[in-house]
Design a protein around this motif. Structure first.
Motif, PDB file in Angstrom:
ATOM      1  N   GLN A 118       0.308  -2.451   2.373  1.00  0.00           N
ATOM      2  CA  GLN A 118       0.101  -3.112   1.084  1.00  0.00           C
ATOM      3  C   GLN A 118       1.325  -3.972   0.809  1.00  0.00           C
ATOM      4  OE1 GLN A 118      -0.397  -0.539  -2.325  1.00  0.00           O
ATOM      5  NE2 GLN A 118      -0.707  -2.239  -3.756  1.00  0.00           N
ATOM      6  N   TYR A 119       1.092  -5.265   0.546  1.00  0.00           N
ATOM      7  CA  TYR A 119       2.200  -6.194   0.362  1.00  0.00           C
ATOM      8  C   TYR A 119       2.607  -6.268  -1.104  1.00  0.00           C
ATOM      9  CZ  TYR A 119       1.571  -7.511   5.171  1.00  0.00           C
ATOM     10  OH  TYR A 119       1.493  -7.477   6.537  1.00  0.00           O
ATOM     11  N   LEU A 122      -7.492  -8.048  -1.422  1.00  0.00           N
ATOM     12  CA  LEU A 122      -7.928  -8.586  -0.135  1.00  0.00           C
ATOM     13  C   LEU A 122      -7.601  -7.582   0.963  1.00  0.00           C
ATOM     14  CD1 LEU A 122      -7.881 -11.176  -1.892  1.00  0.00           C
ATOM     15  CD2 LEU A 122      -6.890 -12.390   0.056  1.00  0.00           C
ATOM     16  N   LEU A 123      -8.534  -7.357   1.869  1.00  0.00           N
ATOM     17  CA  LEU A 123      -8.295  -6.544   3.066  1.00  0.00           C
ATOM     18  C   LEU A 123      -8.475  -7.427   4.292  1.00  0.00           C
ATOM     19  CD1 LEU A 123      -7.884  -3.944   4.712  1.00  0.00           C
ATOM     20  CD2 LEU A 123     -10.352  -3.530   4.508  1.00  0.00           C
ATOM     21  N   ILE A 124      -7.418  -7.531   5.108  1.00  0.00           N
ATOM     22  CA  ILE A 124      -7.472  -8.338   6.332  1.00  0.00           C
ATOM     23  C   ILE A 124      -7.614  -7.407   7.527  1.00  0.00           C
ATOM     24  CG2 ILE A 124      -6.264 -10.021   7.764  1.00  0.00           C
ATOM     25  CD1 ILE A 124      -4.832 -11.006   5.301  1.00  0.00           C
ATOM     26  N   GLY A 130      -1.002 -15.101  -5.872  1.00  0.00           N
ATOM     27  CA  GLY A 130      -1.454 -14.103  -6.817  1.00  0.00           C
ATOM     28  C   GLY A 130      -2.521 -13.159  -6.305  1.00  0.00           C
ATOM     29  N   HIS A 131      -2.568 -12.923  -5.004  1.00  0.00           N
ATOM     30  CA  HIS A 131      -3.536 -11.985  -4.435  1.00  0.00           C
ATOM     31  C   HIS A 131      -2.827 -10.702  -4.005  1.00  0.00           C
ATOM     32  CE1 HIS A 131      -6.904 -14.812  -4.241  1.00  0.00           C
ATOM     33  NE2 HIS A 131      -6.023 -15.732  -3.881  1.00  0.00           N
ATOM     34  N   THR A 132      -3.494  -9.580  -4.194  1.00  0.00           N
ATOM     35  CA  THR A 132      -3.021  -8.307  -3.652  1.00  0.00           C
ATOM     36  C   THR A 132      -3.591  -8.180  -2.242  1.00  0.00           C
ATOM     37  OG1 THR A 132      -2.952  -7.275  -5.823  1.00  0.00           O
ATOM     38  CG2 THR A 132      -3.004  -5.814  -3.920  1.00  0.00           C
ATOM     39  N   VAL A 133      -2.721  -8.132  -1.251  1.00  0.00           N
ATOM     40  CA  VAL A 133      -3.142  -8.197   0.147  1.00  0.00           C
ATOM     41  C   VAL A 133      -2.861  -6.869   0.839  1.00  0.00           C
ATOM     42  CG1 VAL A 133      -2.836  -9.377   2.357  1.00  0.00           C
ATOM     43  CG2 VAL A 133      -2.694 -10.681   0.217  1.00  0.00           C
ATOM     44  N   PHE A 134      -3.882  -6.371   1.542  1.00  0.00           N
ATOM     45  CA  PHE A 134      -3.755  -5.214   2.422  1.00  0.00           C
ATOM     46  C   PHE A 134      -4.035  -5.677   3.851  1.00  0.00           C
ATOM     47  CE2 PHE A 134      -4.637  -3.363  -1.666  1.00  0.00           C
ATOM     48  CZ  PHE A 134      -3.932  -2.166  -1.689  1.00  0.00           C
TER      49      PHE A 134
END
Length: 575
Positions: A216-217, A229-231, A258-262
């Motif tokens: 999680q960033y 977001l899940l990559i 502004g995205h929550t990135v996983f």
């Protein structure tokens, strides 16, 4: 003593796997069948034989006529021009006699062999493509650009430096050979250390199982889009191709927007993981990650992104979720990912029953497909760029290509488990089970037409792994309310790594909605206007438009999922 069935099978596999190690996994039987099919088809086609003889004579006369009129005029139009992707003869030195005659003769020969290996009645399409590919590889060996005396650029430098370039080139070769034999990475790789130079976007590993670490960033904006977001990267690559140096990182770009990135970081499997299959990757990879994300950010759907085979696995997972009434996804984005494998590019030349059986026996003995075998297959697909141009530049001209973060990532290879690799080659590449409704997840088949969330699909113009016309076939399989297709310049990797500051980038993008008539790829290419710049902003805007509202930035991890360590984690560092 009679051998039982298990002993017979083990002995057969042992012999074939030993041979496979010598042939780099290429089945001799498969190759011989291809050439026998061609020779027998040609032998029974006297008209084609006569036509090829006429072609050969005409090309020779054409070359002689051009030589007599134009060979000593460097400004004269060439007799034949190279293909757009062929850069071997771009230097002006090739316009002067006798080098212009040499390269023109080579290109005419190349063209004749293309005529000789294609268009034969009765030759199967697969054999025709494999034969044309094989002939091209052999011809490339004899290109005049590969040798000192027939390459004017190399010859001029050799004369100018008194042969010093060849001595330095030999030193380069010896250094590379030692690294190869000892299993060492090139020395310049030390300039791109994980967590220091690449994969440096701040974050935490919030979950770990046997197969993945979930990163999680950390947010960089006060408010963020509510939906995370899940990559899902491919398991045949390290994840950090999407998080290279800071000015080349898709992850950093998304976080700054502004995205929550996983991010899923796959384990680099060893022989002990030989029995891990595609369903293990689906459950322990994507589904476990979604469960963790739903716990950390409750009551929000998830935008999912899959790259290459990670995108294929994500599409399979999304289809199963839709079939089972699981509505946790907000959208589905596929980067250079195929869902229909009937036209899967030149990789398909290595896929038939004999070749797969041969490759399976090799993996059976090893437990995994190792990094050298995988890298070799991809180098063959682009031998001009990845093999011969490197030999000329580094060993004849003695000019090392400046290294960058993408090249460092490319040298950081991974392995694949025996069972998983066999399953996806057979079920996807060979049998095309997913596109044709035969792929089973659990006890029932899945189909892409069940997915009812917006889909964004990215193809790249020069993709040798997932040709864009193959990824475009998603339009034929999907019943989603909208499918946006974007075609960007570049190849399978460089086309995806496309930060806004990158020069000479362009793309095309169009959306098809439910009820719109189908448009074939050639018509789409003709009608869709080209837009200058990186495609990242266009995709990010698409995501933002399908995100409901802004919310305060979440903390990383929770009581149930406390941070385990800093990004990039441990699995990505496994060798």
């Amino acid at each position: 003593m009679l051998l039982d069935e298990t002993q017979r099978d083990s002995l057969d596999r042992l012999v074939r796997s030993s041979l496979a190690k010598l042939t780099l996994g290429i089945s001799p039987a498969s190759v011989m069948l291809i050439y026998f099919d061609w020779l027998s088809s040609l032998a029974l086609s006297p008209g084609s034989q006569a036509h090829l003889m006429q072609k050969a004579v005409k090309k020779q006369l054409r070359l002689v006529q051009w030589t007599s009129h134009s060979a000593f005029n460097p400004e004269a139009a060439p007799c034949i021009t190279p293909l757009p992707q062929d850069h071997r003869f771009r230097d002006p030195a090739w316009r002067y006699f006798p080098y212009n005659v040499l390269y023109q003769s080579f290109l005419l020969q190349q063209q004749w062999w293309y005529n000789a290996t294609t268009g034969l009645r009765g030759l199967s399409p697969h054999h025709e493509q494999a034969l044309e590919f094989g002939a091209r590889q052999w011809l490339d060996v004899f290109s005049p650009s590969n040798y000192v005396l027939t390459n004017p650029v190399v010859l001029e430098k050799t004369l100018t430096t008194g042969g010093a370039n060849l001595l330095r080139g030999m030193e380069n070769w010896w250094e590379d050979a030692q690294n190869q034999w000892l299993g060492k990475k090139p020395a310049w790789i030390e300039d791109y250390v994980l967590g220091r130079d690449v994969a440096v976007t701040p974050g935490k590993v919030v979950y770990r199982n046997h197969l993945i670490e979930l990163i999680q960033y950390a947010p960089t904006t006060k408010d963020i889009h509510a939906e995370p977001l899940l990559i899902v990267p491919a398991w045949i690559m390290k994840y950090y191709i999407l998080d290279l140096s800071p000015n080349n990182s898709l992850v950093k770009y998304l976080v700054d927007k502004g995205h929550t990135v996983f991010m899923i970081s796959w384990r680099n499997p060893t022989e002990e993981d030989r029995d891990l299959g595609m369903d293990d990757y689906r459950r322990q990879g994507i589904l476990d990650s979604l469960d963790v994300i739903n716990h950390l950010i409750p009551n929000q759907k998830v935008h999912t992104i899959g790259y290459c085979l990670g995108g294929t696995l994500l599409a399979i997972t999304a289809s199963a979720m839709a079939r089972d009434g699981d509505d946790r996804l907000a959208s589905l984005t596929l980067f250079a990912a195929q869902t229909d494998f009937r036209e899967a590019g030149e990789l398909m030349l290595f896929i038939d029953e004999k070749q797969l059986a041969f490759l399976e026996d090799l993996m059976w003995s090893q437990g995994v497909l190792d990094t050298k075998q995988m890298a070799g297959a991809f180098q063959i697909l682009r031998s001009n760029d990845l093999v011969w141009s490197r030999i000329v530049n580094e060993y004849l001209l003695a000019t090392r290509q400046p290294m960058n973060d993408l090249m460092a990532w490319n040298a950081d290879a991974t392995r694949m488990p025996y069972r998983m690799h066999s399953e996806y080659l057979r079920q996807l590449f060979l049998n095309n089970d997913f596109a044709e409704g035969r792929l089973r997840v659990g006890d029932r088949p899945v189909t892409l037409s069940d997915i009812q969330v917006p889909i964004f699909c990215v193809g790249t113009e020069w993709d040798h792994v997932a040709p864009w016309r193959s990824t475009y076939k998603l339009h034929l399989l999907s019943d989603a309310p909208e499918v946006t297709f974007l075609l960007t310049n570049g190849g399978h990797n460089a086309g995806i790594v496309s930060p806004p500051e990158h020069p000479r980038r362009h793309y095309r993008m169009a959306t098809t909605r439910e009820g719109d008539p189908y448009i074939d790829p050639e018509t789409w290419l003709e009608k869709t206007p080209t837009q200058a710049g990186s495609w990242w902003p266009a995709w990010q805007e698409w995501l933002a438009e399908r995100s409901r509202h802004q919310a305060p930035a979440p903390t990383i991890g929770s009581t149930d999922y406390p941070p385990l360590e800093d990004a990039p984690g441990s699995y990505v560092k496994q060798v």
